[in-house]
Design a protein around this motif. Structure first.
Motif, PDB file in Angstrom:
ATOM      1  N   LEU A 120       0.830  -1.206   0.000  1.00 35.26           N
ATOM      2  CA  LEU A 120       0.000   0.000   0.000  1.00 35.26           C
ATOM      3  C   LEU A 120       0.867   1.260   0.000  1.00 35.26           C
ATOM      4  O   LEU A 120       0.519   2.263  -0.642  1.00 35.26           O
ATOM      5  N   ALA A 121       1.993   1.205   0.698  1.00 32.05           N
ATOM      6  CA  ALA A 121       2.917   2.347   0.682  1.00 32.05           C
ATOM      7  C   ALA A 121       3.548   2.503  -0.690  1.00 32.05           C
ATOM      8  O   ALA A 121       3.711   3.627  -1.192  1.00 32.05           O
ATOM      9  N   MET A 216       2.627   4.212   6.871  1.00 31.67           N
ATOM     10  CA  MET A 216       1.593   5.235   6.906  1.00 31.67           C
ATOM     11  C   MET A 216       2.195   6.615   6.667  1.00 31.67           C
ATOM     12  O   MET A 216       1.576   7.470   6.015  1.00 31.67           O
ATOM     13  N   ALA A 217       3.406   6.842   7.164  1.00 30.11           N
ATOM     14  CA  ALA A 217       4.077   8.119   6.927  1.00 30.11           C
ATOM     15  C   ALA A 217       4.344   8.310   5.430  1.00 30.11           C
ATOM     16  O   ALA A 217       4.145   9.409   4.888  1.00 30.11           O
ATOM     17  N   VAL A 218       4.794   7.242   4.771  1.00 32.71           N
ATOM     18  CA  VAL A 218       5.030   7.311   3.317  1.00 32.71           C
ATOM     19  C   VAL A 218       3.734   7.649   2.583  1.00 32.71           C
ATOM     20  O   VAL A 218       3.706   8.490   1.670  1.00 32.71           O
ATOM     21  N   ILE A 219       2.647   6.999   2.992  1.00 26.67           N
ATOM     22  CA  ILE A 219       1.346   7.224   2.337  1.00 26.67           C
ATOM     23  C   ILE A 219       0.868   8.655   2.551  1.00 26.67           C
ATOM     24  O   ILE A 219       0.442   9.329   1.599  1.00 26.67           O
ATOM     25  N   HIS A 249      -8.738   5.487  -2.482  1.00 24.66           N
ATOM     26  CA  HIS A 249      -7.527   4.827  -1.977  1.00 24.66           C
ATOM     27  C   HIS A 249      -7.353   5.093  -0.484  1.00 24.66           C
ATOM     28  O   HIS A 249      -7.053   4.183   0.290  1.00 24.66           O
ATOM     29  N   MET A 250      -7.520   6.351  -0.085  1.00 23.24           N
ATOM     30  CA  MET A 250      -7.316   6.700   1.313  1.00 23.24           C
ATOM     31  C   MET A 250      -8.364   6.059   2.216  1.00 23.24           C
ATOM     32  O   MET A 250      -8.089   5.736   3.367  1.00 23.24           O
ATOM     33  N   THR A 251      -9.583   5.859   1.709  1.00 23.61           N
ATOM     34  CA  THR A 251     -10.606   5.167   2.489  1.00 23.61           C
ATOM     35  C   THR A 251     -10.174   3.739   2.796  1.00 23.61           C
ATOM     36  O   THR A 251     -10.276   3.269   3.939  1.00 23.61           O
ATOM     37  N   ALA A 252      -9.691   3.031   1.761  1.00 26.31           N
ATOM     38  CA  ALA A 252      -9.233   1.657   1.950  1.00 26.31           C
ATOM     39  C   ALA A 252      -8.033   1.598   2.889  1.00 26.31           C
ATOM     40  O   ALA A 252      -7.950   0.735   3.764  1.00 26.31           O
ATOM     41  N   VAL A 253      -7.113   2.539   2.712  1.00 28.66           N
ATOM     42  CA  VAL A 253      -5.919   2.578   3.559  1.00 28.66           C
ATOM     43  C   VAL A 253      -6.299   2.840   5.013  1.00 28.66           C
ATOM     44  O   VAL A 253      -5.790   2.196   5.935  1.00 28.66           O
ATOM     45  N   ALA A 254      -7.207   3.789   5.241  1.00 28.03           N
ATOM     46  CA  ALA A 254      -7.618   4.133   6.599  1.00 28.03           C
ATOM     47  C   ALA A 254      -8.273   2.945   7.299  1.00 28.03           C
ATOM     48  O   ALA A 254      -8.008   2.673   8.476  1.00 28.03           O
ATOM     49  N   LEU A 255      -9.120   2.213   6.578  1.00 25.22           N
ATOM     50  CA  LEU A 255      -9.768   1.038   7.157  1.00 25.22           C
ATOM     51  C   LEU A 255      -8.731  -0.026   7.526  1.00 25.22           C
ATOM     52  O   LEU A 255      -8.749  -0.572   8.636  1.00 25.22           O
ATOM     53  N   MET A 289     -12.591  -7.935   0.618  1.00 27.56           N
ATOM     54  CA  MET A 289     -13.753  -7.936  -0.269  1.00 27.56           C
ATOM     55  C   MET A 289     -13.951  -6.553  -0.903  1.00 27.56           C
ATOM     56  O   MET A 289     -14.305  -6.442  -2.091  1.00 27.56           O
ATOM     57  N   LEU A 290     -13.716  -5.497  -0.122  1.00 24.47           N
ATOM     58  CA  LEU A 290     -13.954  -4.139  -0.611  1.00 24.47           C
ATOM     59  C   LEU A 290     -12.866  -3.638  -1.553  1.00 24.47           C
ATOM     60  O   LEU A 290     -13.140  -2.805  -2.432  1.00 24.47           O
ATOM     61  N   ASN A 291     -11.639  -4.115  -1.389  1.00 24.30           N
ATOM     62  CA  ASN A 291     -10.529  -3.573  -2.172  1.00 24.30           C
ATOM     63  C   ASN A 291     -10.738  -3.629  -3.681  1.00 24.30           C
ATOM     64  O   ASN A 291     -10.452  -2.645  -4.376  1.00 24.30           O
ATOM     65  N   PRO A 292     -11.222  -4.747  -4.246  1.00 18.81           N
ATOM     66  CA  PRO A 292     -11.456  -4.729  -5.700  1.00 18.81           C
ATOM     67  C   PRO A 292     -12.465  -3.666  -6.118  1.00 18.81           C
ATOM     68  O   PRO A 292     -12.338  -3.074  -7.188  1.00 18.81           O
ATOM     69  N   LEU A 293     -13.464  -3.414  -5.264  1.00 13.47           N
ATOM     70  CA  LEU A 293     -14.454  -2.387  -5.573  1.00 13.47           C
ATOM     71  C   LEU A 293     -13.857  -0.990  -5.427  1.00 13.47           C
ATOM     72  O   LEU A 293     -14.020  -0.128  -6.297  1.00 13.47           O
ATOM     73  N   ILE A 294     -13.147  -0.758  -4.343  1.00 11.26           N
ATOM     74  CA  ILE A 294     -12.602   0.566  -4.060  1.00 11.26           C
ATOM     75  C   ILE A 294     -11.493   0.932  -5.042  1.00 11.26           C
ATOM     76  O   ILE A 294     -11.456   2.044  -5.582  1.00 11.26           O
TER      77      ILE A 294
END
Length: 316
Positions: A120-121, A216-219, A249-255, A289-294
């Protein structure tokens, strides 16, 4: 095997564990089984679809989709390390899992999960280069560099899981064999050890904190620069499109990062396993499950690729 002695207590090391799973009567268990089965089925279908589409469609052979394909692979693998055993336990009267199987389950779950954190980073850095340095992007993110970045992610995942697995499963488990969770994980296993686990908790919080906070700092830095670049754009349509993509992207990362931080990178996680089960469902089943959608299935390029593949198979 010889008995272990802890203070005045002598006990035989455990050969099997029992995964307690979720509490509730038959109706609750049936509902939970249906929910987990549905989540896992959608996870498998969604991520397999992304892997196949990105592999077969030449228009998607770019760094961003290369990373997305690896993300789908990791989501598929680490959810598969948990879900089948969890579903099988609903029909098991003993809910037993051997010591070796427990260690293997944790190893693969931790390996793929840590690798995803690092990936993700890398994906955030890729978007930073594409949006903030578009002229340098083809050189900076050439195929060989992308392959090396993914390899570094897997090596980081292997390092973390090797440390966590060796520290955890070298402990003497000579008390209760009931794991208060639906899969083998460090926090509930530490509760069963008949020795001081301060070092193990320090290793878990230290390594997980390092990986989670560092990536997370990189992101955040990458998306900070991306936000500034987008705000400077004159095209309103372009700004809206990029903000929509980055927001998803940030929604998925935050979750993902939020649930991982609560479970592994802050003191007190070991003592709160009832809440931990609910949190674990999110990062083991819901987020994959959500990642392919997001990340992908809402993407115009992916929709067009699906349409092209459909026409290829249904055409004359």
């Amino acid at each position: 095997m010889p008995a272990l002695t802890h203070g005045n207590l002598s006990a035989t090391p455990l050969q099997d564990f029992v995964l307690v799973g979720f509490e509730g009567g038959p109706e609750t268990q049936a509902l939970l089984f249906a929910v987990i089965l549905a989540l896992y089925t959608v996870t498998v279908l969604g991520n397999l679809t992304m892997i196949v589409v990105i592999t077969l469609d030449a228009h998607l052979h770019s760094p961003m989709y290369f990373f997305l394909r690896n993300l789908s692979f990791l989501d598929l693998c680490y959810s598969s390390a948990i879900a089948p055993q969890t579903l099988a336990n609903f029909f098991s009267s003993s809910k037993a899992i051997t010591f070796a199987c427990c260690a293997s389950q944790f190893f693969f779950f931790s390996f793929f999960g840590t690798t995803e954190v690092l990936l993700l980073a890398v994906m955030a850095y890729d978007r930073f280069m594409a949006i903030c340095s578009p002229l340098r992007y083809p050189v900076t993110m050439c195929p060989s560099v992308c392959a090396r970045l993914v390899l570094v992610c897997y090596c980081g995942g292997l390092f973390n899981t090797s440390m966590q697995t060796s520290f955890t499963f070298s402990l003497p488990f000579c008390g209760s064999n009931r794991i208060n969770h639906f899969f083998c994980d460090v926090p509930p296993l530490l509760q069963l050890a008949c020795t001081d686990t301060a070092l193990n908790e320090l290793v878990m919080f230290g390594l997980c904190g390092l990986f989670i906070v560092g990536t997370m700092a990189v992101i955040l830095i990458s998306y900070g620069y991306i936000t500034v670049t987008i705000l400077r754009m004159h095209s309103g349509t372009g700004r809206h499109k990029l903000f929509s993509t980055c927001g998803s992207h940030m929604t998925a990362v935050a979750l993902f990062y939020g649930t991982a931080f609560v479970m592994y990178a802050q003191p007190g996680a070991v003592e709160s396993m009832d809440q931990g089960k609910v949190i674990s469902v999110f990062y083991t089943l819901v987020i994959p499950m959500l990642n392919p959608l997001i990340y992908s299935l809402r993407n115009k390029d992916v929709k067009e690729a699906l349409r092209r593949l459909g026409q290829k198979h249904t055409g004359p």
